[in-house]
Design an enzyme around this catalytic site. Structure first.
Site, PDB file in Angstrom:
ATOM      1  N   TYR A 184       0.837  -1.212   0.000  1.00 32.10           N
ATOM      2  CA  TYR A 184       0.000   0.000   0.000  1.00 32.10           C
ATOM      3  C   TYR A 184       0.863   1.251   0.000  1.00 32.10           C
ATOM      4  O   TYR A 184       0.559   2.231  -0.676  1.00 32.10           O
ATOM      5  CB  TYR A 184      -0.931   0.010   1.229  1.00 32.10           C
ATOM      6  CG  TYR A 184      -1.928   1.141   1.153  1.00 32.10           C
ATOM      7  CD1 TYR A 184      -3.162   0.964   0.534  1.00 32.10           C
ATOM      8  CD2 TYR A 184      -1.621   2.403   1.660  1.00 32.10           C
ATOM      9  CE1 TYR A 184      -4.063   2.003   0.420  1.00 32.10           C
ATOM     10  CE2 TYR A 184      -2.522   3.450   1.545  1.00 32.10           C
ATOM     11  CZ  TYR A 184      -3.740   3.249   0.928  1.00 32.10           C
ATOM     12  OH  TYR A 184      -4.629   4.287   0.810  1.00 32.10           O
ATOM     13  N   PHE A 189      -7.314  22.313 -23.929  1.00 29.49           N
ATOM     14  CA  PHE A 189      -7.603  20.891 -24.070  1.00 29.49           C
ATOM     15  C   PHE A 189      -8.836  20.601 -23.216  1.00 29.49           C
ATOM     16  O   PHE A 189      -9.010  21.183 -22.153  1.00 29.49           O
ATOM     17  CB  PHE A 189      -6.424  19.980 -23.699  1.00 29.49           C
ATOM     18  CG  PHE A 189      -6.787  18.557 -23.986  1.00 29.49           C
ATOM     19  CD1 PHE A 189      -6.921  18.124 -25.301  1.00 29.49           C
ATOM     20  CD2 PHE A 189      -7.124  17.682 -22.976  1.00 29.49           C
ATOM     21  CE1 PHE A 189      -7.360  16.838 -25.587  1.00 29.49           C
ATOM     22  CE2 PHE A 189      -7.563  16.395 -23.254  1.00 29.49           C
ATOM     23  CZ  PHE A 189      -7.681  15.975 -24.575  1.00 29.49           C
ATOM     24  N   THR A 190      -9.660  19.675 -23.684  1.00 27.55           N
ATOM     25  CA  THR A 190     -10.991  19.454 -23.102  1.00 27.55           C
ATOM     26  C   THR A 190     -10.960  19.233 -21.585  1.00 27.55           C
ATOM     27  O   THR A 190     -11.577  19.993 -20.828  1.00 27.55           O
ATOM     28  CB  THR A 190     -11.649  18.243 -23.785  1.00 27.55           C
ATOM     29  OG1 THR A 190     -10.745  17.138 -23.726  1.00 27.55           O
ATOM     30  CG2 THR A 190     -11.956  18.552 -25.246  1.00 27.55           C
ATOM     31  N   ASP A 234       1.856  21.072 -19.862  1.00 25.70           N
ATOM     32  CA  ASP A 234       1.121  19.835 -20.120  1.00 25.70           C
ATOM     33  C   ASP A 234       2.101  18.983 -20.923  1.00 25.70           C
ATOM     34  O   ASP A 234       2.274  19.171 -22.131  1.00 25.70           O
ATOM     35  CB  ASP A 234      -0.172  20.103 -20.896  1.00 25.70           C
ATOM     36  CG  ASP A 234      -0.946  18.800 -21.125  1.00 25.70           C
ATOM     37  OD1 ASP A 234      -0.323  17.724 -21.055  1.00 25.70           O
ATOM     38  OD2 ASP A 234      -2.154  18.864 -21.391  1.00 25.70           O
ATOM     39  N   LYS A 285       0.148   8.489 -23.199  1.00 25.89           N
ATOM     40  CA  LYS A 285       0.566   8.840 -24.570  1.00 25.89           C
ATOM     41  C   LYS A 285       2.061   8.547 -24.734  1.00 25.89           C
ATOM     42  O   LYS A 285       2.437   7.395 -24.933  1.00 25.89           O
ATOM     43  CB  LYS A 285       0.246  10.314 -24.847  1.00 25.89           C
ATOM     44  CG  LYS A 285      -1.232  10.609 -25.106  1.00 25.89           C
ATOM     45  CD  LYS A 285      -2.059  10.670 -23.877  1.00 25.89           C
ATOM     46  CE  LYS A 285      -3.430  11.272 -24.080  1.00 25.89           C
ATOM     47  NZ  LYS A 285      -4.248  11.196 -22.853  1.00 25.89           N
ATOM     48  N   ARG A 313     -13.032  16.456 -33.447  1.00 29.12           N
ATOM     49  CA  ARG A 313     -12.317  17.497 -32.712  1.00 29.12           C
ATOM     50  C   ARG A 313     -12.739  18.843 -33.300  1.00 29.12           C
ATOM     51  O   ARG A 313     -12.017  19.495 -34.029  1.00 29.12           O
ATOM     52  CB  ARG A 313     -10.792  17.340 -32.808  1.00 29.12           C
ATOM     53  CG  ARG A 313     -10.249  16.074 -32.196  1.00 29.12           C
ATOM     54  CD  ARG A 313      -9.994  16.092 -30.699  1.00 29.12           C
ATOM     55  NE  ARG A 313     -11.124  15.950 -29.844  1.00 29.12           N
ATOM     56  CZ  ARG A 313     -11.032  15.675 -28.530  1.00 29.12           C
ATOM     57  NH1 ARG A 313      -9.872  15.496 -27.959  1.00 29.12           N
ATOM     58  NH2 ARG A 313     -12.104  15.590 -27.791  1.00 29.12           N
ATOM     59  N   PHE A 356     -18.661  15.557 -25.649  1.00 30.33           N
ATOM     60  CA  PHE A 356     -18.283  14.725 -26.796  1.00 30.33           C
ATOM     61  C   PHE A 356     -18.171  13.245 -26.448  1.00 30.33           C
ATOM     62  O   PHE A 356     -18.341  12.391 -27.297  1.00 30.33           O
ATOM     63  CB  PHE A 356     -16.955  15.219 -27.404  1.00 30.33           C
ATOM     64  CG  PHE A 356     -15.810  15.194 -26.425  1.00 30.33           C
ATOM     65  CD1 PHE A 356     -15.599  16.266 -25.576  1.00 30.33           C
ATOM     66  CD2 PHE A 356     -14.945  14.117 -26.350  1.00 30.33           C
ATOM     67  CE1 PHE A 356     -14.558  16.250 -24.660  1.00 30.33           C
ATOM     68  CE2 PHE A 356     -13.897  14.088 -25.444  1.00 30.33           C
ATOM     69  CZ  PHE A 356     -13.711  15.169 -24.592  1.00 30.33           C
TER      70      PHE A 356
HETATM   71  N1  PM9 Z   1      -6.070  13.141 -24.371  1.00 32.16           N
HETATM   72  C1  PM9 Z   1      -6.833  12.163 -26.371  1.00 32.16           C
HETATM   73  O1  PM9 Z   1      -7.469  11.289 -26.956  1.00 32.16           O
HETATM   74  C2  PM9 Z   1      -7.767  11.312 -24.206  1.00 32.16           C
HETATM   75  C3  PM9 Z   1      -8.940  12.017 -23.626  1.00 32.16           C
HETATM   76  S1  PM9 Z   1      -9.870  13.032 -24.698  1.00 32.16           S
HETATM   77  C4  PM9 Z   1     -10.534  11.946 -25.763  1.00 32.16           C
HETATM   78  O2  PM9 Z   1      -6.137  13.016 -26.989  1.00 32.16           O
HETATM   79  C5  PM9 Z   1      -3.689  16.401 -23.202  1.00 32.16           C
HETATM   80  C6  PM9 Z   1      -2.951  17.247 -24.154  1.00 32.16           C
HETATM   81  C7  PM9 Z   1      -4.365  15.275 -23.626  1.00 32.16           C
HETATM   82  C8  PM9 Z   1      -5.085  14.490 -22.688  1.00 32.16           C
HETATM   83  C9  PM9 Z   1      -5.856  13.377 -23.089  1.00 32.16           C
HETATM   84  C10 PM9 Z   1      -5.074  14.892 -21.324  1.00 32.16           C
HETATM   85  C11 PM9 Z   1      -5.816  14.123 -20.281  1.00 32.16           C
HETATM   86  C12 PM9 Z   1      -4.383  16.019 -20.962  1.00 32.16           C
HETATM   87  N2  PM9 Z   1      -3.716  16.752 -21.904  1.00 32.16           N
HETATM   88  O3  PM9 Z   1      -6.813  11.192 -20.702  1.00 32.16           O
HETATM   89  O4  PM9 Z   1      -6.802  12.023 -18.393  1.00 32.16           O
HETATM   90  O5  PM9 Z   1      -4.316  14.950 -24.913  1.00 32.16           O
HETATM   91  O6  PM9 Z   1      -4.900  10.672 -19.180  1.00 32.16           O
HETATM   92  O7  PM9 Z   1      -5.172  12.938 -20.018  1.00 32.16           O
HETATM   93  C13 PM9 Z   1      -6.850  12.219 -24.934  1.00 32.16           C
HETATM   94  P1  PM9 Z   1      -5.983  11.625 -19.544  1.00 32.16           P
END
Ligand code: PM9
Length: 459
Positions: A73, A125-126, A216, A259, A383, A450
């Protein structure tokens, strides 16, 4: 003569079979999914270009690393490997693990933002903007104008417009700007990089006004590759050296490990300031888990630590972006309108130009993603206006200049033949574009619409 051809620096040890479907099956599946590719079952998808997030193929070393998971843990040995990797390759002092990128965005927003603040950033970013808004801030776009123009071929379309940033500081005062959010390889602009010169200049301006910068870093390795290729003075530096330099101009980062870092789950928040890191550590236990696992299993942290090391290898990143370029060049040669220059993680097709007969209010990119799925079983992502959501003050739809579908390439997963099939389908659709109809909402969720929205074709 110097050789210019390259091949992937790996061979395939295991395969996952794909199910082929008929056009009738796909027509039914997309209708059942409310014309939203997020709501399709993955077993109904042939080539899945929805996202590069958490979809990478891990290496044999990463899979072996899973077996070394220390599932204590507290104080798991894998946390310390993860911390070492982030310190070594990103250079930040404190590491707070989170279950994925948005977990880090949540905590950063909570510890830094007060209601009434403003967060400038090089395009939204979303998930990032949603957390900023939920904490009471307003996002202000300070990216250069070229980023909003799909045809503009500037090599660093992710750059911050320093005049726009200065203007915001003059208008609201630096005290209302807790930090600038600097995104690498700007996702919504088409995977477009920021130059080191621009990062340095942004740092100078922010330092003058006492404004922090949080990176980011989700696709910072891909950004480092473009700097190596395109920016004078960086050709002979390694990807690892460039990555460290990028991070050195910032106060910390949020990062989705799903990523660049070649894993299926994970993320982190890095902070250099001791007090701020302490605040983040006390919050992470509320929302994610203890500060030495943050919602991740020990084995996940081991896979991230190994993945980070693999991500900065030049042969890896050249092949990764090379595959994106391969698809992009095919589409460009056929005259398909795509965002230029070709970006890091996918090809972004300009749906507004592709479907000029569909008005923005009928979401041409959403319609194009649905039509592509029906044509060939290739899954892309909208997008454009659906992703942009509504203005939090007026409730009106936001119509960004870019109305795109993203053909996102998972890392180390598909072959060039999959790219050929994808290109062929997009080109066929372009030749029959007039038959594609617009869409209207039949269900619109309140947050990040979305992901779960449902549509039907406009009669
Ligand atoms: N990006 C993408 O597909 C997955 C979620 S939206 C469909 O591009 C940036 C630049 C991203 C991102 C996720 C996140 C969030 C932050 N910044 O998905 O929570 O492209 O791990 O990261 C997606 P998490």
């Amino acid at each position: 003569m110097a050789k210019t051809s390259w091949a992937e620096p790996f061979k395939i040890k295991m395969v996952e079979h794909l199910r082929m479907t008929t056009r009738d099956e796909r027509t039914r599946a997309i209708a059942e999914a409310g014309y939203n590719t997020f709501l399709l079952k993955s077993e109904d998808v042939y080539i899945d270009l929805l996202t590069d997030s958490g979809t990478s193929a891990m290496s044999d070393r990463q899979w072996a690393g899973l077996m070394l998971g220390d599932e204590a843990y507290a104080g798991s040995v894998n946390f310390y490997h993860f911390e070492d990797a982030v310190r070594r390759f990103y250079g930040y002092k404190h590491l707070i693990p989170t279950h994925q990128g948005r977990g880090a965005e949540h905590i950063l927003s909570k510890i830094c933002i007060k209601p009434g603040d403003f967060i400038p950033g090089n395009m939204y970013f979303t998930t990032t903007r949603a957390h900023q808004e939920l904490s009471g801030a307003r996002f202000v776009d300070v990216i250069i104008d070229a980023a909003h123009d799909p045809a503009n071929e500037q090599p660093f379309k992710g750059n911050v417009d320093l005049a726009k940033l200065q203007n915001l500081i003059d208008r609201v005062g630096a005290k209302k700007i807790p930090y600038l959010c600097l995104q690498c390889n700007v996702n919504m602009a088409g995977g477009q990089p920021v130059s080191m010169k621009n990062i340095r200049e942004t740092r100078e301006l922010c330092r003058k006004h006492g404004i922090r910068i949080f990176l980011d870093a989700t696709r910072a390795v891909e950004n480092a590759y473009f700097i190596k290729l395109r920016e004078p003075g960086y050709g002979s530096k390694s990807i690892a050296e460039i990555l460290l330099e990028i991070c050195s101009y910032t106060d910390g980062c949020t990062c989705s490990a799903k990523k660049d870092s070649l894993v299926n789950i994970g993320g982190w928040l890095s902070i250099n300031d001791d007090d701020l890191a302490e605040q983040a550590r006390s919050l992470v236990v509320l929302y994610e888990g203890l500060h030495t696992y943050g919602g991740l299993a020990g084995r996940d942290m081991e896979a991230i630590a190994i993945g980070i090391g693999e991500s900065v290898q030049f042969d890896h990143i050249r092949a990764r972006i090379g595959q994106v370029e391969y698809l992009g060049h095919k589409l460009q040669a056929a005259g398909v309108p795509i965002v230029k220059p070709i970006g890091g993680h996918g090809i972004f097709v300009d749906a507004a130009t592709f479907l000029p007969h569909i008005p923005r209010e009928q979401f041409p990119a959403q319609a194009l993603a649905a039509a592509l799925y029906v044509d060939s079983g290739v899954r892309a992502m909208e997008r454009g206006a659906v992703s942009a959501g509504r203005n939090p003050d007026t409730g009106q739809n936001i119509f960004p200049k870019l109305e795109l579908i993203r053909l996102t390439i998972p890392r180390r997963v598909y072959t060039q033949a999959h790219m050929d099939v994808t290109a062929e389908s997009v080109i066929d659709l372009r030749d029959n574009a007039a038959s594609i109809k617009g869409l209207k909402f039949i269900y619109e969720p309140k947050y990040l619409r979305f992901f779960q929205a449902r549509f039907e074709p406009v009669a």
